[in-house]
Design a protein around this motif. Structure first.
Motif, short mmCIF file in Angstrom:
data_model
loop_
_atom_site.label_atom_id
_atom_site.label_comp_id
_atom_site.label_asym_id
_atom_site.label_seq_id
_atom_site.Cartn_x
_atom_site.Cartn_y
_atom_site.Cartn_z
N CYS A 139 0.89 -1.20 0.00
CA CYS A 139 0.00 0.00 0.00
C CYS A 139 0.90 1.21 0.00
N PRO A 140 0.30 2.40 -0.44
CA PRO A 140 1.10 3.61 -0.40
C PRO A 140 1.11 4.16 1.02
N PRO A 141 1.88 5.21 1.28
CA PRO A 141 1.86 5.80 2.63
C PRO A 141 0.42 6.14 3.02
N PRO A 142 0.06 5.91 4.26
CA PRO A 142 -1.32 6.15 4.69
C PRO A 142 -1.69 7.63 4.59
N PRO A 143 -2.97 7.91 4.30
CA PRO A 143 -3.40 9.31 4.18
C PRO A 143 -3.45 9.98 5.55
N GLN A 144 -3.33 11.32 5.54
CA GLN A 144 -3.45 12.09 6.77
C GLN A 144 -4.94 12.30 7.07
N ILE A 145 -5.39 11.94 8.27
CA ILE A 145 -6.78 12.08 8.69
C ILE A 145 -6.99 13.47 9.26
N PRO A 146 -8.03 14.23 8.82
CA PRO A 146 -8.29 15.56 9.38
C PRO A 146 -8.46 15.49 10.89
N ASP A 161 -1.46 -4.95 6.96
CA ASP A 161 -0.83 -4.04 7.92
C ASP A 161 -1.84 -3.00 8.40
N LYS A 162 -1.67 -2.56 9.64
CA LYS A 162 -2.57 -1.58 10.25
C LYS A 162 -1.78 -0.39 10.74
N VAL A 163 -2.40 0.77 10.68
CA VAL A 163 -1.79 2.00 11.20
C VAL A 163 -2.80 2.62 12.15
N SER A 164 -2.38 2.85 13.37
CA SER A 164 -3.27 3.46 14.36
C SER A 164 -3.37 4.95 14.14
N VAL A 165 -4.55 5.50 14.42
CA VAL A 165 -4.82 6.93 14.29
C VAL A 165 -5.07 7.50 15.67
N VAL A 166 -4.37 8.57 16.01
CA VAL A 166 -4.57 9.26 17.29
C VAL A 166 -5.09 10.65 16.98
N CYS A 167 -6.28 10.99 17.52
CA CYS A 167 -6.90 12.28 17.24
C CYS A 167 -6.28 13.36 18.10
N GLN A 168 -6.41 14.58 17.65
CA GLN A 168 -5.95 15.73 18.41
C GLN A 168 -6.83 15.90 19.66
N ASP A 169 -6.36 16.77 20.57
CA ASP A 169 -7.15 17.03 21.78
C ASP A 169 -8.55 17.50 21.42
N ASN A 170 -9.53 17.09 22.22
CA ASN A 170 -10.94 17.44 22.07
C ASN A 170 -11.57 16.81 20.83
N TYR A 171 -10.90 15.80 20.27
CA TYR A 171 -11.47 15.04 19.15
C TYR A 171 -11.44 13.56 19.51
#
Length: 565
Positions: A139-146, A161-171
């Motif tokens: 797969c290509p590099p994972p996209p950036q999540i807003p 393969d899996k990539v974890s997503v960590v949201c910004q504060d208050n999200y």
């Protein structure tokens, strides 16, 4: 030949079941085994419930043993499925129930299943969708999540393969927290959504929110109208109640999870009272149940006849107090109308009668009310003394010291006076009737003149003294015209009144004029002279011009009828 087979019904031993207990278990244990038909209330531990879905229920002894066979069932909560479609709201299932799970493309439950079943130890298989094994691909590099933190990328990503997503504060991460590399592209992309606060937490009946110890935290928790996502509050129940499930609510994206319930603690048998019994007695009563007391004969309830189970305790019971009366009181010149008894029930009445020559003055009964007699008959002497003095008259009857009620005394006028009125007076319950008068006969009048449809209000006499008066009255529906009272002067009566004719409204006359009474429905109506009468046209008719108005009046028996055409 008949063969008789006897079946012996085995009693029920003390019930042994997991994840729950009987109410008052230790108190009841010595009474086992018990015969068929006995019921016992029980409750389940947190995370378990009865087959009916309630916090508590009854365990019944039957010929086959205890029912239900499994008293406490596991409660499984279905909300989030990893790598699968999740429900927005929590849903609860009982042990043995199943739910279908929808996994994302390329995922399935372990062993290829799509059904989870609630078991005693929880969901089987657990709510997690695993990748379907297949040949891995780059797969290509994972996209950036807003609104998510920057993802650190590597050179290559293989299928699975899996990539974890960590949201910004208050999200908050929505759906799975990981994106998956599959077939050369990233799938199951998470979203970072803004955390929605909650308003005030829900209130519960018979309970409240457990406040923090510090005053500042208490003020913040009670006065704030906004609570962050993830905020948790615990509840406590009022005295006499207990939490039926987990005592915590959690704010999740603007919504609070379901609050717990406070259920009443049951009561044991009601207290006993002297000279009283309860209407129905059981071993256990639920919160709010009532029992009624009945007193023995001769005793009455003092206070409310029922008590209520509130928080494991009974309200204050009533008392049974003696209500019968033991003896009958005596009263001067009076005796009971019936034979005396040794005792009388509360509410029972006794009638008295007076001795001869005495008259009852007021009520003749006494009533027994809670050991006391209410009432006091009074017997008064009903004889008369000293007949009334009549000037110019002589009493012909022999004189007595007392005259019993009903005795008569006769008078005779001295010459040349003439008697006016009744020649006798009568003793009626201690009072003499009106005596006659002896007057000069000059100027007296004979009987008053008669009038049509009327008469005098008193008994007619053969002669009336000068200045005597009589009063007239008319028959029903007739109107008196003139003075109702006439007077005897110089041997003549003054002008008597007249009685004006009433009006009769027959049905045939109204039918002829196509009219009906507006306010009455009788076939024949009487109206006094001078009384207003209101007609109306029959349906489909209108008043004819030139005829009398619909509202008219009865004049000495005559009515001008309107006409409708």
């Amino acid at each position: 030949m008949y063969v008789c087979i006897l079946f012996q019904v085995k009693p029920c031993d003390f019930p042994q079941f997991k994840h729950g207990r009987l109410y008052y278990e230790e108190l009841r244990r010595p009474y086992f085994p018990v015969p068929i038909g006995h019921n016992y209330s029980y409750y389940c531990d947190n995370g378990f419930s009865t087959p009916s879905g309630s916090y508590w229920d009854y365990l019944r002894c039957t010929a086959q043993g205890w029912e239900p066979e499994v008293p406490c069932l596991k409660q499984c909560v279905f909300h989030y499925v990893e790598n699968g479609e999740s429900s927005y709201w929590e849903r609860k299932y009982l042990q043995g129930q199943s739910v279908k799970v929808l996994c994302y493309n390329g995922y399935h439950l372990p062993n290829g299943q799509d059904i989870m079943t609630c078991t005693e130890s929880g969901w089987s298989p657990p709510p997690k969708c695993i990748p379907i094994r297949k040949e891995r691909t780059s797969c290509p590099p994972p996209p950036q999540i807003p609104n998510a933190q920057e993802i650190v990328t590597t050179v290559k990503y293989l299928d699975g393969d899996k990539v974890s997503v960590v949201c910004q504060d208050n999200y908050l991460v929505q759906d799975p927290e990981e994106m998956v590399c599959k077939d050369g592209r990233w799938q199951s992309l998470p979203r970072c959504i803004e955390k929605i606060p909650c308003s005030q937490p829900p209130t519960i009946e018979h309970g409240s929110i457990k406040l923090p110890r510090s005053s500042e935290e208490r003020r913040d928790s009670t006065e704030s109208n906004s609570h962050e996502h993830g905020t948790r509050f615990s509840y406590v129940c009022d005295d006499g109640f207990r939490i039926s499930e987990e005592n915590v609510v959690t704010c999740y994206m603007g919504k609070w999870s379901s609050p717990p319930h406070c259920v009443g603690i049951p009561c044991g048998p009601p207290p006993s009272i002297p000279f009283g019994t309860v209407s129905h007695e059981l071993e256990s009563y639920q919160y709010g149940e009532e029992v009624t007391y009945n007193c023995s004969e001769g005793f009455g309830i003092d206070g409310p006849a029922f008590i209520k189970c509130v928080g494991g305790k009974w309200s204050e019971p009533p008392q049974c107090i003696k209500t019968d009366c033991d003896f009958l009181p005596s009263f001067e010149n009076a005796i009971p109308a019936e034979k005396k008894k040794k005792s009388y029930k509360s509410g029972e009445q006794v009638t008295f009668k007076c001795l001869p020559r005495y008259q009852m003055d007021g009520s003749d009964t006494v009533t027994c009310v809670n050991t006391m007699w209410i009432g006091q008959p009074v017997c008064k002497d009903n004889s008369c003394v000293d007949p009334p003095h009549v000037p110019n008259a002589t009493i012909l009857t022999r004189s007595k010291a007392k005259y019993p009620s009903g005795d008569r005394v006769r008078y005779e006028c001295n010459k040349p006076f003439e008697l006016f009125g009744e020649m006798e007076v009568i003793c009626l319950n201690g009072i003499w009737t009106e005596p006659p008068k002896c007057k000069d006969s000059t100027g007296k009048c004979g009987p008053p003149p008669p009038i049509d449809n009327g008469d005098i209000t008193s008994l007619s006499l053969p002669a009336y003294a000068p200045l005597s008066s009589v009063e007239y009255q008319c028959q029903n529906y007739y109107l008196l015209k003139g003075k109702k009272t006439i007077t005897c002067r110089n041997g003549k009566w003054s002008e008597p009144p007249t009685c004006l004719l009433a009006c009769v409204i027959p049905e045939d006359i109204m039918k002829r004029h196509n009219i009906v009474l507006r306010w009455r429905e009788n076939e024949k109506i009487y109206s006094k002279s001078g009384e207003n009468i209101e007609f109306m046209c029959k349906p489909g008719y209108r008043k004819q011009r030139g005829t009398p108005p619909l509202r008219t009046r009865c004049i000495d028996g005559h009515i001008n009828y309107p006409t409708c055409v």
